[in-house]
Design a protein around this motif. Structure first.
Motif, PDB file in Angstrom:
ATOM      1  N   TYR A  38       0.824  -1.205   0.000  1.00 35.33           N
ATOM      2  CA  TYR A  38       0.000   0.000   0.000  1.00 35.33           C
ATOM      3  C   TYR A  38       0.862   1.259   0.000  1.00 35.33           C
ATOM      4  O   TYR A  38       0.559   2.238  -0.683  1.00 35.33           O
ATOM      5  CB  TYR A  38      -0.921  -0.007   1.224  1.00 35.33           C
ATOM      6  CG  TYR A  38      -1.701   1.264   1.410  1.00 35.33           C
ATOM      7  CD1 TYR A  38      -2.731   1.595   0.538  1.00 35.33           C
ATOM      8  CD2 TYR A  38      -1.410   2.139   2.448  1.00 35.33           C
ATOM      9  CE1 TYR A  38      -3.457   2.765   0.697  1.00 35.33           C
ATOM     10  CE2 TYR A  38      -2.125   3.314   2.619  1.00 35.33           C
ATOM     11  CZ  TYR A  38      -3.154   3.620   1.742  1.00 35.33           C
ATOM     12  OH  TYR A  38      -3.855   4.785   1.913  1.00 35.33           O
ATOM     13  N   GLY A  39       1.947   1.228   0.756  1.00 33.09           N
ATOM     14  CA  GLY A  39       2.781   2.411   0.886  1.00 33.09           C
ATOM     15  C   GLY A  39       3.417   2.853  -0.407  1.00 33.09           C
ATOM     16  O   GLY A  39       3.599   4.058  -0.637  1.00 33.09           O
ATOM     17  N   SER A  86       2.173   2.745  -3.298  1.00 32.61           N
ATOM     18  CA  SER A  86       1.199   3.156  -4.305  1.00 32.61           C
ATOM     19  C   SER A  86       1.223   4.664  -4.542  1.00 32.61           C
ATOM     20  O   SER A  86       0.630   5.145  -5.504  1.00 32.61           O
ATOM     21  CB  SER A  86      -0.210   2.718  -3.892  1.00 32.61           C
ATOM     22  OG  SER A  86      -0.616   3.349  -2.685  1.00 32.61           O
ATOM     23  N   ARG A 145       1.996  10.336   3.974  1.00 33.08           N
ATOM     24  CA  ARG A 145       1.182   9.282   4.575  1.00 33.08           C
ATOM     25  C   ARG A 145       1.542   7.913   4.019  1.00 33.08           C
ATOM     26  O   ARG A 145       1.706   6.941   4.767  1.00 33.08           O
ATOM     27  CB  ARG A 145      -0.296   9.576   4.333  1.00 33.08           C
ATOM     28  CG  ARG A 145      -1.245   8.530   4.928  1.00 33.08           C
ATOM     29  CD  ARG A 145      -2.676   9.031   4.862  1.00 33.08           C
ATOM     30  NE  ARG A 145      -3.116   9.217   3.490  1.00 33.08           N
ATOM     31  CZ  ARG A 145      -3.709   8.250   2.767  1.00 33.08           C
ATOM     32  NH1 ARG A 145      -3.914   7.058   3.306  1.00 33.08           N
ATOM     33  NH2 ARG A 145      -4.105   8.479   1.535  1.00 33.08           N
ATOM     34  N   HIS A 146       1.691   7.816   2.699  1.00 36.40           N
ATOM     35  CA  HIS A 146       2.048   6.529   2.101  1.00 36.40           C
ATOM     36  C   HIS A 146       3.462   6.112   2.508  1.00 36.40           C
ATOM     37  O   HIS A 146       3.725   4.926   2.746  1.00 36.40           O
ATOM     38  CB  HIS A 146       1.930   6.601   0.578  1.00 36.40           C
ATOM     39  CG  HIS A 146       0.524   6.520   0.085  1.00 36.40           C
ATOM     40  ND1 HIS A 146      -0.323   7.599   0.050  1.00 36.40           N
ATOM     41  CD2 HIS A 146      -0.192   5.471  -0.387  1.00 36.40           C
ATOM     42  CE1 HIS A 146      -1.497   7.234  -0.428  1.00 36.40           C
ATOM     43  NE2 HIS A 146      -1.452   5.936  -0.714  1.00 36.40           N
TER      44      HIS A 146
END
Length: 461
Positions: free
Chosen positions: A233-234, A236, A241-242
């Motif tokens: 997810y990070g 992406s 935040r990611h």
């Protein structure tokens, strides 16, 4: 899985479909075909499903959580197979695979779809490890390469027909119909296979010897699985935040991943540790090529979808053919030499992909990299599985298969993540897109060269 499996080192003139092994072979082949069809056919539907559920921004999580969850499923399946025999995790994994298709098909939010894919990864990991363990328990050493080649073919055949058919169903009808249709299609064969596995189950293995390493807690496997999902997810996006999610995922992997692998894996200790490390390197290179080559063809070479589909089909056929050759024509070739050959073929595929970024070469040159890399994997992957079983006593083959599956997935996540980071960094400093692809492919030369150099450390006795 017969009641009295031949000893691992026993020589036999019987074939996979002889009276002794026919039931086990047919059951294993059916399992691999069904799980391959369910796992591969839904992939083309995921972007459409994400758009329909207003979750396009979370598509990387949906696409990556299957691999992340299979880490947990692999550890769970390996532990269970060592305690009670491979037939139980195999049966549960099949049932769970059907349930997850229903969960995904009924999704009303992107998070439900992600949960379905996560559970499907758990099921897939359990089945993959249980199959490898069952082969080690059911067949003598002389038949294992052929059995593994057959399993590769049964997994690959669905990749030839599943994705195109699923794409047509999605386009002409609905993405939900793909999930529900696959659930209905696989339910009855799953029940039949479960009955066959139960009738020919292997007695409970003996308790492991006291000097064997302790099995890692499932909580550790869960930590690795969650860490992998967070990392997927990070990457992406590149906002704070990611990046925070990516850092948290990497931290979990650094803390917990070594506890799921044999001691000495990261330093390529001889025997099983080196074999497990090589599994991650080869798998990471192949699946990174599988991700970046189609992206290059679409964004830089304006290749039609048909060319990309043919590249995937060619890769599936090449993997199956290469696996068959190593199992039937090269059964006496030392396995570590086949690993070296597979790594060198992968290196050639990386070079072809890099050359394909040049404007002066034909537009579809890079597409050839995928089937070439698949030839390497057809030699590489079954040989490493044979070596892992040879390095493990019968009551630890589940642990070995679990470690192989775990590092295969870690390799995919790590190599793909590092390559994507380099690619995005090149674009971030203003490099032209072809230069970013060339740099990404050049990075893949490192793990292929490392695998070729370390293969001798996985040599069997």
């Amino acid at each position: 899985m017969t009641d009295r499996a031949p000893a691992p080192a026993e020589a036999t003139d019987e074939g996979l479909f002889s009276r002794t092994y026919a039931t086990a072979t047919a059951s294993f082949a059916a399992v691999m075909f069904l799980t391959g069809l369910a796992a591969l056919a839904v992939v083309p539907t995921l972007p459409t499903a994400a758009r329909a559920l207003d979750g396009v921004t979370l598509y990387p999580l949906v696409a990556g959580c299957f691999v992340a969850a299979s880490l947990l499923g692999g550890v769970l399946g390996g532990h269970w197979a060592d305690r009670a025999g491979a037939h139980r995790p195999l049966a549960v994994g099949l049932v769970l695979a059907v349930v997850t298709l229903l969960v995904s098909g009924a999704s009303t939010t992107i998070w439900q779809l992600a949960a379905g894919r996560f559970l499907d990864g758990v099921a897939g990991g359990m089945v993959a490890v249980a199959i490898n363990t069952a082969i080690g328990q059911a067949y003598p050493e002389s038949l294992r390469p052929r059995a593994l080649a057959l399993m590769s073919a049964c997994w690959i055949v669905p990749s030839l027909v599943g994705p195109p058919l699923a794409g047509l169903v999605t386009e002409w009808w609905s993405w939900r119909a793909v999930f529900f249709g696959l659930a209905g299609l696989t339910l009855l064969p799953t029940l039949v296979v479960m009955a066959a596995l139960r009738a020919h189950s292997r007695p409970r293995p003996a308790e492991p010897a006291a000097d064997q390493p302790a099995r890692p807690a499932l909580l550790v496997a869960l930590g690795v699985s969650v860490g992998a999902a967070l990392a997927q997810y990070g990457v992406s996006a590149w906002d704070p935040r990611h990046l925070l999610f990516a850092a948290g995922g990497v931290a979990l992997l650094v803390v917990f991943a070594p506890r799921l692998l044999p001691p000495g894996t990261w330093r390529a200790a001889r025997g099983l540790p080196a074999t497990v490390l090589l599994c991650g390197l080869g798998s990471g290179v192949f699946f990174t090529l599988e991700a970046f080559v189609p992206l290059l063809l679409v964004t830089e070479r304006d290749a039609p979808p048909m060319v990309i589909g043919l590249a995937f089909t060619g890769a599936a056929l090449a993997w199956a053919a290469s696996s068959w050759v190593q199992g039937h024509l090269l059964p006496r070739c030392p396995r570590h030499r086949l690993v070296v050959a597979g790594a060198l073929v992968q290196m050639a595929a990386v070079v072809i992909a890099a050359v394909g970024t040049l404007a002066a070469v034909p537009a579809y040159t890079a597409a050839a990299a995928m089937p070439v890399a698949a030839v390497g994997m057809g030699m590489y992957a079954p040989s490493l599985t044979v070596l892992s079983l040879a390095h493990s006593p019968p009551d630890r083959q589940g642990y070995a298969s679990s470690a192989m599956q775990t590092n295969q997935n870690l390799g995919q996540i790590s190599v793909l993540g590092l390559t994507a980071a380099l690619f995005n960094a090149c674009l971030g400093v203003g490099s032209p897109d072809p230069a970013g692809y060339a740099a990404a492919f050049a990075l893949l030369l490192l793990p292929t060269a490392l695998a070729a150099a370390l293969a001798v450390r996985a040599r069997g006795a």
